[in-house]
Design a protein around this motif. Structure first.
Motif, PDB file in Angstrom:
ATOM      1  N   TYR A 205      32.170 -48.948 -23.002  1.00 20.40           N
ATOM      2  CA  TYR A 205      33.426 -49.222 -23.699  1.00 20.40           C
ATOM      3  C   TYR A 205      34.376 -48.028 -23.647  1.00 20.40           C
ATOM      4  N   ASP A 206      33.848 -46.800 -23.739  1.00 23.60           N
ATOM      5  CA  ASP A 206      34.700 -45.609 -23.605  1.00 23.60           C
ATOM      6  C   ASP A 206      35.300 -45.524 -22.217  1.00 23.60           C
TER       7      ASP A 206
ATOM      8  N   ALA B 132      38.856 -48.758 -29.867  1.00 21.29           N
ATOM      9  CA  ALA B 132      38.824 -49.498 -31.128  1.00 21.29           C
ATOM     10  C   ALA B 132      37.415 -50.042 -31.380  1.00 21.29           C
ATOM     11  N   TYR B 133      36.689 -50.346 -30.311  1.00 18.98           N
ATOM     12  CA  TYR B 133      35.310 -50.819 -30.440  1.00 18.98           C
ATOM     13  C   TYR B 133      34.348 -49.670 -30.716  1.00 18.98           C
TER      14      TYR B 133
ATOM     15  N   ASN C 299      34.906 -46.890 -32.174  1.00 19.80           N
ATOM     16  CA  ASN C 299      35.119 -46.218 -33.457  1.00 19.80           C
ATOM     17  C   ASN C 299      34.075 -46.626 -34.484  1.00 19.80           C
ATOM     18  N   ASP C 300      33.445 -47.778 -34.274  1.00 18.92           N
ATOM     19  CA  ASP C 300      32.386 -48.249 -35.167  1.00 18.92           C
ATOM     20  C   ASP C 300      31.271 -48.837 -34.301  1.00 18.92           C
ATOM     21  N   LEU C 301      30.465 -47.968 -33.753  1.00 18.21           N
ATOM     22  CA  LEU C 301      29.420 -48.382 -32.805  1.00 18.21           C
ATOM     23  C   LEU C 301      28.378 -49.317 -33.413  1.00 18.21           C
ATOM     24  N   PRO C 302      27.945 -49.120 -34.649  1.00 17.79           N
ATOM     25  CA  PRO C 302      27.005 -50.099 -35.216  1.00 17.79           C
ATOM     26  C   PRO C 302      27.616 -51.505 -35.309  1.00 17.79           C
ATOM     27  N   LEU C 303      28.915 -51.582 -35.581  1.00 16.94           N
ATOM     28  CA  LEU C 303      29.582 -52.886 -35.628  1.00 16.94           C
ATOM     29  C   LEU C 303      29.635 -53.513 -34.231  1.00 16.94           C
TER      30      LEU C 303
END
Length: 136
Positions: free
Chosen positions: A20-21, A27-28, A30-34
């Motif tokens: 994703y990076d 935006a994804y 920023n909250d990797l567990p989510l």
């Protein structure tokens, strides 16, 4: 390139973040567990691997019977234009060939449009359909 496609919804955080990076989808990440939870709760996720490296991913949400929504198709920039995205999409389209509505939302760009048209999709601006989105 020796690529393996795996159907998997449980993916470690590190390869997800790298993929994703690389795409610039911060935006994804920023909250990797989510992000990890989103994959786990998807209807389906197909991953492309080369050795231990996650090189591509496509996710699907929906009921799997009447509609699927194809989301988050990503390929590492170093592996783009090598058939990775095509292979991932073929897996989805084959598995869900019985589903009448296959929907996706993506950015407008000539290469993006060409890819999805090559895969059999028709842009809503060229047919009798209209598309709406509410992005918060």
């Amino acid at each position: 390139m020796k690529m393996i496609i795996k159907q998997q919804k449980e993916i470690a955080i590190e390869p997800l973040q790298a993929l994703y990076d690389d795409a610039g989808w911060y935006a994804y990440t920023n909250d990797l567990p989510l992000l990890q939870q989103a994959c786990a709760h998807s209807l389906d996720v197909f991953c492309a691997w080369e050795d231990e490296q996650l090189i591509g991913l496509v996710g699907v949400v929906g009921d799997g019977v009447t509609i699927i929504y194809i989301q988050d198709i990503l390929v590492l920039s170093a592996y783009q234009n090598n058939g990775v995205a095509t292979s991932l999409m073929q897996h989805i389209l084959q598995k869900y060939e019985h589903v009448r509505q296959k929907v996706l939302l993506t950015e407008e760009a000539p290469d993006v449009r060409h890819f999805y048209e090559k895969m059999g999709f028709t842009s809503c601006d060229q047919g009798s359909l209209v598309a709406f989105a509410k992005l918060d």
